[in-house]
Motif scaffolding. Sequence first.
Motif, short mmCIF file in Angstrom:
data_model
loop_
_atom_site.label_atom_id
_atom_site.label_comp_id
_atom_site.label_asym_id
_atom_site.label_seq_id
_atom_site.Cartn_x
_atom_site.Cartn_y
_atom_site.Cartn_z
N ILE A 285 40.24 54.01 -44.18
CA ILE A 285 39.79 55.03 -43.40
C ILE A 285 38.63 55.93 -43.08
N GLU A 286 37.77 56.43 -42.53
CA GLU A 286 36.68 57.60 -42.62
C GLU A 286 36.75 57.53 -41.01
N LYS A 287 36.98 59.31 -40.61
CA LYS A 287 36.36 60.21 -39.55
C LYS A 287 35.42 60.80 -39.62
N VAL A 288 34.72 60.28 -38.76
CA VAL A 288 33.21 61.74 -38.07
C VAL A 288 33.80 62.03 -36.80
N TYR A 289 34.07 63.77 -36.77
CA TYR A 289 33.56 64.40 -35.60
C TYR A 289 31.81 64.21 -35.30
N GLY A 290 32.19 64.39 -33.66
CA GLY A 290 30.56 64.63 -33.64
C GLY A 290 29.69 62.85 -33.92
N GLY B 223 25.08 62.12 -34.34
CA GLY B 223 23.70 63.01 -34.20
C GLY B 223 23.93 64.65 -35.70
N SER B 224 23.28 64.84 -35.40
CA SER B 224 23.30 66.15 -36.44
C SER B 224 24.04 66.68 -36.15
N ALA B 225 25.08 66.51 -35.29
CA ALA B 225 25.98 67.57 -35.37
C ALA B 225 27.44 66.73 -35.99
N ALA B 226 27.21 65.64 -36.29
CA ALA B 226 28.55 65.21 -36.41
C ALA B 226 29.00 65.39 -38.07
N THR B 227 30.17 65.30 -37.91
CA THR B 227 31.04 65.63 -38.95
C THR B 227 31.70 65.17 -39.96
N ARG B 228 31.46 64.90 -40.98
CA ARG B 228 32.56 63.33 -42.00
C ARG B 228 34.01 64.15 -41.95
N LEU C 55 48.99 58.87 -35.32
CA LEU C 55 48.22 57.80 -34.23
C LEU C 55 48.08 58.63 -33.15
N LEU C 56 47.42 60.58 -33.21
CA LEU C 56 47.72 60.75 -32.31
C LEU C 56 46.13 61.38 -31.97
N ASP C 57 45.15 60.52 -33.43
CA ASP C 57 43.49 60.29 -33.34
C ASP C 57 43.39 58.70 -33.87
N THR C 58 41.90 58.22 -33.61
CA THR C 58 41.93 56.70 -33.60
C THR C 58 40.52 57.15 -34.99
N PRO C 59 40.64 56.69 -36.27
CA PRO C 59 39.83 56.38 -37.06
C PRO C 59 38.45 55.87 -36.85
N THR C 60 37.49 56.43 -37.51
CA THR C 60 35.77 55.43 -37.33
C THR C 60 36.03 54.68 -37.92
N SER C 61 36.33 54.40 -38.46
CA SER C 61 36.83 53.11 -39.64
C SER C 61 37.80 53.26 -40.44
#
Lengths: 233, 375
Positions: free
Chosen positions: A10-15, A17-22, A56-62
């Motif tokens: 699992i990967e999670k990226v918040y935001g 473009g340039s504001a993205a946080t991995r 399951l409170l949030d969904t993974p980016t992949s």
Amino acid sequence: MADLLVVDAIEKVYGEGSAATRALSGVSFTVAEGEFASIVGQSGSGKSTLLNLIGLLDTPTSGRVTLTGENTTALGRAGRARLRNEALGFVFQFHYLLPEFSVWENLTMPVQIARRTVSGEERDRALETLALLGLEGLERKNANQLSGGQKQRVAIGRALMNRPKLILADEPTGNLDTANTEAVYELFRTINAELGTTFLIVTHDRVVAQQTDRILEVRDGELVQDVRNDYAG
Amino acid sequence: MLSLKIAARFLKSSPGQSALIIAGIAVGIATQIFVGSLITSLQADLIDAAVGSSPHITLLPGDGASTVPGTAATTASKSELLVATAIPVRTLSAIYTSGEDSVPLSIAGGDATDLGLIYNLEDRMVSGTYRLGAGEALVGTVFAAKYDVGPGDPLELLLPDGTMAEFTVSGVFDLGQATANERVAFVDAASAADALGLADDEYTAIQIQLTDVFASTEVADRLGSDNDVTATDWQEENAELLSGLAAQSGSSIMIQVFVLVAVALGIASTLAISAVQKTRQIGILKAIGMGDGAAGRIFLWQAALLGAGGTLGGIALGYALIWGFSFAPVPFSIRPEPTFIAISAGIGITVALLSSIIPARSTSRLDPIEVIQNG
Ligand SMILES: Nc1ncnc2c1ncn2[C@@H]1O[C@H](COP(=O)(O)OP(=O)(O)OP(=O)(O)O)[C@@H](O)[C@H]1O
Ligand SMILES: [Mg+2]
């Protein structure tokens, strides 16, 4: 023993473009039924993010999270809500009780959400839970009228009400003093031993982690260590 | 109904806010009921005064004819469902002289029972007896007072053909209009026939009342087209009154619409505030497994409870206002209109439910993580 939880890349990226946080990059591990494990790591390493994805409170980016054999990534909002209610119990640093409701109502809320009414068996279970948590006689009190430690114990009781397979705890004793902290972990151990409930506890406290059977360490969004702890207990 | 239970608890947890909005809805609904009933009653009274005791349609002789047959009345009753009463009358003008004064009278001759149906005379007698025997006449209150005549007194009239006829006053009526009370008189059918030189089945007009006064134009059109008669209806003669009433209804509807809009804005803003105040609780409930639909329904229920409470309070307050108005020194009373009140209540609750749509939707869309992550 069957895998209760499979966390797969699992990967999670918040935001964006340039504001993205991995926050997480490719975390994989499995947890068997009945385990008593902890997740450690520095502040900002991604522990809460990981726990919220498993919960399951949030969904993974992949990547995918499989819980009790169900691929949760394929579930819709309703399906995930049902699994949160039936298979999971949450204990957070903050108690998250409903201030408009009594201790008893807060405790039985997961049952009411699932089935609208509280059966005789569930009533007995709630009374047992209150006894186990040392909260007898407080059931009619308003949730606001309790001490911090008492509130956290009600929150733990609420997490136990639907007899979930997995309890997720994020810094559950972060707001408690030493005596209360020890009481909470003792309680977790008892529940784990008596009911076979699986625990996954996030903590930044090495001492607490040392008392669990397995320690998962997260650093910069990656799982860097996964060790059996034979000195626990 | 967990959503209902939670909705009720949320409302109870901020009693001041709930009471205020219920009071707001109640005042809105009460205003609506009061203004609506006031206008309806006022208009009913005005229409009743205008045409309650007079013909709605009058059938007059057709082109070339000078009389209408009595059978035209029966034909009208049979062919039109809306005709409540149709009577044959003989109308004439006569002049009453008293010393220096002479006053024209508009006289309707007919059967006492028949005339009673149109002019409601039985209830409108103020002295004497309601009776039209041979040579008897009924006169109005203003006429009676002005020329000092009463039951039993003689009444001498100059007829259109120049002859004099003497009647005996049998009673005095009050038709509710000063002009009518001065200028209208009723005499028996035979005397009128004599005065006009008419045969037994010859009349000058058929007077008709309908069950629905506003159907008069339509019915008059039909009656006028397929008989040898010309038909006139009251609406033609009262166009000013009618446009006044229409303007009044229009402004009453405007007032009610604005009141409803104010009520809707009130509920919507309160619910929006409540939805923001309870975001945390909703997030917690969702985290422990409450579905989006159930969470949204909490606000629908809150709106329903507020709407129902406010509407009930509004109906009570509306009745109280109407009751209070009965002590006001005005010549008419307001009748509470049950159907109108039922409609107001329905609208009140519907408006409440509609105004909960936005908070209900934002609530059902809320993700539990938004609450859990931000503490
Ligand atoms: N909603 C968010 N939007 C953007 N970035 C976020 C969000 N939540 C977390 N992060 C970032 O993701 C990373 C991991 O955060 P996380 O809360 O999982 O850390 P943590 O290990 O739980 O830390 P702590 O021990 O302080 O609770 C951090 O860099 C954080 O800034
Ligand atoms: Mg954290």
